[in-house]
Design a protein around this motif. Sequence first.
Motif, PDB file in Angstrom:
ATOM      1  N   LEU A  74       0.829  -1.201   0.000  1.00 42.47           N
ATOM      2  CA  LEU A  74       0.000   0.000   0.000  1.00 42.47           C
ATOM      3  C   LEU A  74       0.865   1.252   0.000  1.00 42.47           C
ATOM      4  CD1 LEU A  74      -2.665   1.560   0.308  1.00 42.47           C
ATOM      5  CD2 LEU A  74      -2.557   1.094   2.781  1.00 42.47           C
ATOM      6  N   ARG A  75       1.871   1.250   0.847  1.00 41.36           N
ATOM      7  CA  ARG A  75       2.773   2.401   0.944  1.00 41.36           C
ATOM      8  C   ARG A  75       3.496   2.645  -0.387  1.00 41.36           C
ATOM      9  NH1 ARG A  75       4.450   4.699   5.584  1.00 41.36           N
ATOM     10  NH2 ARG A  75       3.631   2.911   6.766  1.00 41.36           N
ATOM     11  N   THR A  76       3.945   1.550  -1.010  1.00 37.69           N
ATOM     12  CA  THR A  76       4.647   1.680  -2.293  1.00 37.69           C
ATOM     13  C   THR A  76       3.727   2.238  -3.366  1.00 37.69           C
ATOM     14  OG1 THR A  76       6.202  -0.096  -1.790  1.00 37.69           O
ATOM     15  CG2 THR A  76       5.821   0.394  -4.113  1.00 37.69           C
ATOM     16  N   ASN A  77       2.494   1.746  -3.414  1.00 39.85           N
ATOM     17  CA  ASN A  77       1.554   2.256  -4.403  1.00 39.85           C
ATOM     18  C   ASN A  77       1.344   3.755  -4.259  1.00 39.85           C
ATOM     19  OD1 ASN A  77       1.049  -0.108  -5.806  1.00 39.85           O
ATOM     20  ND2 ASN A  77      -0.791  -0.627  -4.659  1.00 39.85           N
ATOM     21  N   ILE A  78       1.158   4.209  -3.037  1.00 40.25           N
ATOM     22  CA  ILE A  78       0.925   5.639  -2.810  1.00 40.25           C
ATOM     23  C   ILE A  78       2.168   6.449  -3.168  1.00 40.25           C
ATOM     24  CG2 ILE A  78       0.407   7.389  -1.074  1.00 40.25           C
ATOM     25  CD1 ILE A  78      -1.210   5.222   0.425  1.00 40.25           C
ATOM     26  N   GLU A  79       3.315   6.005  -2.692  1.00 43.11           N
ATOM     27  CA  GLU A  79       4.547   6.767  -2.919  1.00 43.11           C
ATOM     28  C   GLU A  79       4.918   6.829  -4.397  1.00 43.11           C
ATOM     29  OE1 GLU A  79       9.270   6.522  -2.818  1.00 43.11           O
ATOM     30  OE2 GLU A  79       8.125   4.855  -1.961  1.00 43.11           O
ATOM     31  N   VAL A  80       4.941   5.675  -5.041  1.00 43.98           N
ATOM     32  CA  VAL A  80       5.342   5.628  -6.447  1.00 43.98           C
ATOM     33  C   VAL A  80       4.312   6.352  -7.314  1.00 43.98           C
ATOM     34  CG1 VAL A  80       5.742   4.102  -8.423  1.00 43.98           C
ATOM     35  CG2 VAL A  80       6.719   3.544  -6.190  1.00 43.98           C
ATOM     36  N   GLY A  81       3.038   6.202  -6.971  1.00 43.91           N
ATOM     37  CA  GLY A  81       2.005   6.903  -7.726  1.00 43.91           C
ATOM     38  C   GLY A  81       2.177   8.410  -7.654  1.00 43.91           C
ATOM     39  N   ILE A  82       2.416   8.926  -6.470  1.00 40.20           N
ATOM     40  CA  ILE A  82       2.600  10.373  -6.317  1.00 40.20           C
ATOM     41  C   ILE A  82       3.871  10.841  -7.020  1.00 40.20           C
ATOM     42  CG2 ILE A  82       3.076  12.203  -4.637  1.00 40.20           C
ATOM     43  CD1 ILE A  82       1.213  10.711  -2.697  1.00 40.20           C
ATOM     44  N   ARG A  83       4.949  10.090  -6.866  1.00 45.08           N
ATOM     45  CA  ARG A  83       6.208  10.482  -7.531  1.00 45.08           C
ATOM     46  C   ARG A  83       6.017  10.553  -9.051  1.00 45.08           C
ATOM     47  NH1 ARG A  83      11.088  10.324  -4.629  1.00 45.08           N
ATOM     48  NH2 ARG A  83      11.032   9.211  -2.624  1.00 45.08           N
ATOM     49  N   TYR A  84       5.341   9.543  -9.594  1.00 45.91           N
ATOM     50  CA  TYR A  84       5.189   9.542 -11.046  1.00 45.91           C
ATOM     51  C   TYR A  84       4.286  10.690 -11.515  1.00 45.91           C
ATOM     52  CZ  TYR A  84       4.374   8.598 -15.834  1.00 45.91           C
ATOM     53  OH  TYR A  84       4.321   8.776 -17.197  1.00 45.91           O
ATOM     54  N   ILE A  85       3.142  10.878 -10.864  1.00 43.00           N
ATOM     55  CA  ILE A  85       2.229  11.938 -11.293  1.00 43.00           C
ATOM     56  C   ILE A  85       2.906  13.300 -11.205  1.00 43.00           C
ATOM     57  CG2 ILE A  85       0.035  13.085 -10.813  1.00 43.00           C
ATOM     58  CD1 ILE A  85      -0.945  10.372  -9.667  1.00 43.00           C
ATOM     59  N   ALA A  86       3.696  13.524 -10.161  1.00 42.67           N
ATOM     60  CA  ALA A  86       4.410  14.803 -10.034  1.00 42.67           C
ATOM     61  C   ALA A  86       5.354  15.019 -11.210  1.00 42.67           C
ATOM     62  CB  ALA A  86       5.177  14.846  -8.716  1.00 42.67           C
ATOM     63  N   ALA A  87       6.067  13.971 -11.595  1.00 42.06           N
ATOM     64  CA  ALA A  87       6.965  14.078 -12.751  1.00 42.06           C
ATOM     65  C   ALA A  87       6.180  14.329 -14.029  1.00 42.06           C
ATOM     66  CB  ALA A  87       7.808  12.809 -12.876  1.00 42.06           C
ATOM     67  N   TRP A  88       5.066  13.645 -14.191  1.00 42.03           N
ATOM     68  CA  TRP A  88       4.219  13.796 -15.387  1.00 42.03           C
ATOM     69  C   TRP A  88       3.693  15.215 -15.492  1.00 42.03           C
ATOM     70  CZ3 TRP A  88      -0.770  14.711 -17.141  1.00 42.03           C
ATOM     71  CH2 TRP A  88      -1.160  14.087 -18.326  1.00 42.03           C
ATOM     72  N   LEU A  89       3.236  15.775 -14.366  1.00 40.67           N
ATOM     73  CA  LEU A  89       2.740  17.149 -14.364  1.00 40.67           C
ATOM     74  C   LEU A  89       3.862  18.152 -14.621  1.00 40.67           C
ATOM     75  CD1 LEU A  89       0.269  17.056 -11.329  1.00 40.67           C
ATOM     76  CD2 LEU A  89      -0.321  17.085 -13.758  1.00 40.67           C
ATOM     77  N   SER A  90       5.103  17.732 -14.369  1.00 40.91           N
ATOM     78  CA  SER A  90       6.259  18.585 -14.623  1.00 40.91           C
ATOM     79  C   SER A  90       6.836  18.399 -16.016  1.00 40.91           C
ATOM     80  CB  SER A  90       7.348  18.309 -13.571  1.00 40.91           C
ATOM     81  OG  SER A  90       6.870  18.580 -12.270  1.00 40.91           O
ATOM     82  N   GLY A  91       6.179  17.542 -16.827  1.00 39.45           N
ATOM     83  CA  GLY A  91       6.579  17.400 -18.215  1.00 39.45           C
ATOM     84  C   GLY A  91       7.418  16.183 -18.536  1.00 39.45           C
ATOM     85  N   ARG A  92       7.574  15.235 -17.584  1.00 41.09           N
ATOM     86  CA  ARG A  92       8.378  14.033 -17.831  1.00 41.09           C
ATOM     87  C   ARG A  92       7.501  12.798 -17.722  1.00 41.09           C
ATOM     88  NH1 ARG A  92      11.615  13.397 -13.601  1.00 41.09           N
ATOM     89  NH2 ARG A  92      10.666  15.091 -12.396  1.00 41.09           N
ATOM     90  N   GLY A  93       7.535  11.970 -18.797  1.00 38.59           N
ATOM     91  CA  GLY A  93       6.664  10.809 -18.834  1.00 38.59           C
ATOM     92  C   GLY A  93       7.340   9.489 -18.541  1.00 38.59           C
TER      93      GLY A  93
END
Length: 548
Positions: free
Chosen positions: A428-447
Amino acid sequence: MNAPVTPETTPIPRHRVLAKVVGPKSGEAVADLDRVLTPDALLFLADLERRFGPQRRILLSDRQLRQDRFDDGELPGVPLETAHIRNSAWEVDPAPKALTDRRVEITGPVSRKMMINAFNSGATQFMADFEDASSPTFANMIEGQANMIDYTNGQLTMKTEKRAYVIGDNPATLLVRPRGWHLEEKNVTVDGLPMSASLFDLGLHLFHNGVALASDGRGPFFYLPKLESYQEARLWNDVFNFAQASLGIENGTIKATVLIETLPAAFQMEEILYVLRRHITGLNCGRWDYIFSYIKTLRNHKAFLLPDRAQVGMDRDFLRAYSLRLIETCHRRGAHAMGGMAAQIPVKNDDAANDAAFAKIRADKEREVRAGHDGTWVAHPAMVAAATETFDAHMPGKHQIKAKRQAPRISDEAMLEPHDGTITEAGLRTNIEVGIRYIAAWLSGRGAVPIHGLMEDAATAEISRAQVWQWLRHGADVQLADGSSERMSSTLYGRIYDEVFEALQTELGRDTFIAGRFPEAARLFTQTATSADLPEFLTIPAYEILEA
């Protein structure tokens, strides 16, 4: 005798079909805009949208009707109306020379340096990804198209203070993945509405590069993502037929590989091959999105609850069944059966972790080639050699399409068999952490984002938030770090979320945390993971705030 008038052949006056560029809300200038979105290119895009956009919208509404049936208790299965296709003898058209040997393909975003490195990686093919590995800022999408033009014209180079980047003498063959049917390009409108992102991406590449690539056998070649039905594949076939006729390219020159990355499509593989038989060369196991689709499609069924993502592997249960059915189907119809992505990347300054990453690559690729796959995917140039060596050792020919092997019969029940395993606090912790890290990068222009030794793309965030939603929806038992268990609830989610949020803020520092769009990412993850109804795609609400 006059040819019948159809939406694919009816001429539309040129003055009526010019698409309009509205640009990003930020108002920032976009490099290469005039070079890519020429008046004639906009006319071609508008023509595609007017001819095929209405059918796209109908097919998207069909998706919702199909999901409603699944939510009410129906399970995916093969279509009854297409038994004649499955029971008759036919094969897809032969692959062109450039796509005969596909043992190792590399994928990545459409940024300039990454494209050059991918072309030079030693892979047989490179899939330039406008979809899951690219954040769809307008600047990114236009840069990718400009890079495609430069590649086609032999001008894809780059110079930095440290070195010059050029494409070598034996580059990988280019394939392009446009965005899926469900996505729109809000910065270009036709008749006042955003146009299909699929038609935007594919249309620009074809308009600028199709004739030149076809003239020397380099393309145009595509990967088609996230199809859910053979009707959606047939729409792509209509687009190909029209584009080839419009541009003066011989019919059948466009070749596509379809990613089987949705559960409904996995039960229609033969039909997808059939409707695209003039234009298709194979199917691919898009396994990360497939896990997400499995959860999403069966979301109302507690019997299909999945354990931690790390326990959901390709060696068993519904993932193994889907891989084997894809191989058997493709080979029976003369098509390539492509394996899935190995997300491992090199680990610097840790020899043990680096060795483990390469060992996982080799083990995964050995499983694929022994099962019968004709090729595979990697996410990093450093992993190409390991994957190639493994396929070379077990596949001396260019593919295994005609290899004699005992194909196991895969039942529809096996295609749905969930993985056994545990749901843990760590998962559960990994899902939340990795999900947030990825979305933040995506919103910053990195896919495409390296996280914990893996190259992650949008599918990672989709699995992460969908698993949290599924566990909440069905009140899954979660094994806690202290050995006890607790029923998954909004209270448990809130506690772990708060801990992850604070840890990320401490690790990054408040200024970097805010500038990196982590607060927005965290809110979006929670909204899509805890809503009453599971949002179809995370990237749709994310796109609305991408360039706000």
